[in-house]
Design an enzyme around this catalytic site. Structure first.
Site, PDB file in Angstrom:
ATOM      1  N   HIS A 138      -7.546  -5.504  -1.290  1.00  0.00           N
ATOM      2  CA  HIS A 138      -6.328  -4.755  -1.004  1.00  0.00           C
ATOM      3  C   HIS A 138      -5.419  -5.524  -0.047  1.00  0.00           C
ATOM      4  O   HIS A 138      -5.844  -5.980   1.002  1.00  0.00           O
ATOM      5  CB  HIS A 138      -6.721  -3.410  -0.399  1.00  0.00           C
ATOM      6  N   SER A 165       0.838  -1.200   0.000  1.00  0.00           N
ATOM      7  CA  SER A 165       0.000   0.000   0.000  1.00  0.00           C
ATOM      8  C   SER A 165       0.877   1.256   0.000  1.00  0.00           C
ATOM      9  O   SER A 165       1.721   1.414  -0.882  1.00  0.00           O
ATOM     10  CB  SER A 165      -0.965  -0.049   1.186  1.00  0.00           C
ATOM     11  N   GLU A 186      -9.718  -3.538  -6.241  1.00  0.00           N
ATOM     12  CA  GLU A 186      -9.054  -2.488  -5.468  1.00  0.00           C
ATOM     13  C   GLU A 186      -9.205  -1.143  -6.162  1.00  0.00           C
ATOM     14  O   GLU A 186      -9.065  -1.048  -7.389  1.00  0.00           O
ATOM     15  CB  GLU A 186      -7.550  -2.764  -5.351  1.00  0.00           C
TER      16      GLU A 186
END
Length: 311
Positions: free
Chosen positions: A271, A146, A241
Site C-alpha cells: 500500500h 489512499s 493490497e
C-alpha cells in the site's frame, strides 16, 4: 526493483514498530505523521505553511516558483482519521518536482471530530482558493494517496457539480474509493497486505461517515459516482493490497464514463509503496513517481507551451 529490495521491505513492514498496543488517536496521528515525514523531499524544495480557502496547506516549491508554475494539489492518506498537510508534503513534492511544478498539500479536517462531508468540503474549498488566486485550471492537477486518493476523485466530482472548471489531470495512489469495503481483495489479499486491515478501514469508515450512507457518491466515488467529464486519470496500486479492487473498479468505471484512464498495477508491492521513493529501499517507488510525473507533464503540456509562447 530487485527481489532483495522487496524481501527486505516486506521484512521491515512485518517487523515495524508500533506506537503502543492500544494507542490513542493523538498518538496514532503523531506516529503516522512521523512515518510519512521519513520520505525525503526532492533537492531544492522549500516548504511554507499557508491557507487556501481557509483550509490549512503546506506549499512545497522549487526555486523560481511563480503563479504560472503548475500546481499539484495533494490530499494525504490516513483513513480520514490520520494525517496532516505536513504528512502529505513528501509525496506532493515528489510528484510536483517530476511534473515540473510545485506541490500544495491540503490539511483537510479529520474524523471523528469532523465527519463526512467535511473532508470533501475542505478539498473543494482549497481548490476554489487556488482558482481565486488566479491559477488557471489547466495548470492544476490533483493527486492523493489512499483515503486522499478517494478524496481527490470526490473533489473532482464536487467541483464539476458546482460548475467549476476542472484541473488538467488527477493521479491517485492506492486509492480508497469504496467505503463499503465491498471489493473482493479486502478478503483475498488480506494475507498479503502488510499495511492495512479490513478492521482498520472499517473503523475509519465508521468514524468518517457517522450516519451517512457509505454508498454516497462523494464517500465512495469509485463505486457509485457519475465520473463523466472528469480529467485524465492515472491510478497506481500494488498487487499486495486489500484496496487492489478499489483501484481496479475506479479505473474501470472511469473508462465506462469515457474518462481517459491509465491503471498501473505493480506485482508484489504494498500500500502506497511510492512513499519509499528517494530512500534507496525500493527502486519501483522512484519509477512509479517518475511515471506519474511523465503523465502529469503530458497533461500540463498545453498550458506550459502557452507560457513559452507568451514569454
Amino acid at each position: 526493483m530487485t527481489r532483495t529490495q522487496l524481501e527486505t521491505l516486506q521484512h521491515t513492514l512485518r517487523n515495524r514498530p508500533v506506537a503502543d498496543p492500544a494507542p490513542g488517536l493523538d498518538q496514532q496521528r503523531q506516529f503516522f505523521d512521523a512515518m510519512r515525514a521519513a520520505t525525503p523531499l526532492p533537492p531544492g524544495i522549500t516548504t511554507r505553511p499557508g491557507q487556501l480557502g481557509d483550509v490549512p496547506v503546506v506549499f512545497a516549491e522549487p526555486p523560481g516558483t511563480d503563479r504560472s508554475t503548475p500546481v499539484v494539489l495533494y490530499f494525504h492518506g490516513g483513513a480520514y482519521v490520520l494525517g496532516s498537510a505536513a504528512a502529505g508534503v513528501p509525496l506532493a513534492a515528489g510528484l510536483a518536482a517530476r511534473a515540473g511544478g510545485r506541490g500544495i498539500s491540503v490539511g483537510y479536517r479529520l474524523a471523528p471530530e469532523h465527519p463526512f462531508p467535511a473532508a470533501v468540503d475542505d478539498a473543494l474549498a482549497a481548490y476554489r482558493g487556488l482558482l481565486d488566486l488566479g491559477v488557471e485550471p489547466a495548470r492544476i492537477a490533483v493527486a492523493g494517496d489512499s483515503a486522499g486518493g478517494g478524496l481527490a476523485v470526490a473533489a473532482l466530482v464536487a467541483a464539476r457539480d458546482a460548475g467549476l472548471p476542472l484541473p488538467s489531470a488527477a493521479v491517485v495512489l492506492s486509492p480508497w474509493s469504496d467505503l463499503t469495503l465491498s471489493g473482493a481483495s479486502v478478503t483475498t489479499r488480506a494475507g498479503d497486505d502488510l499495511v492495512l486491515t479490513a478492521d482498520t478501514l472499517g473503523q475509519g469508515a465508521a468514524d468518517y461517515l457517522g450516519p451517512a450512507d457509505p454508498r454516497s457518491a462523494l464517500a465512495s466515488p469509485g463505486l457509485t459516482a457519475d465520473l463523466s467529464g472528469l480529467p485524465p486519470l492515472l491510478v497506481q496500486v500494488g498487487s499486495h493490497e486489500i484496496l487492489l479492487d478499489d483501484a481496479v473498479t475506479l479505473a474501470a468505471r472511469a473508462a465506462a464514463f469515457d474518462v481517459p484512464v491509465d491503471l498501473q498495477i505493480r506485482p508484489g508491492l504494498p500500500h502506497v509503496y511510492q512513499r519509499f521513493a528517494g530512500t534507496g529501499q525500493l527502486d519501483q517507488a522512484d519509477a512509479a513517481l517518475d511515471a506519474a510525473g511523465d503523465f502529469l507533464r503530458g497533461a500540463l503540456a498545453p498550458a506550459l507551451a502557452a507560457t513559452v509562447r507568451s514569454a
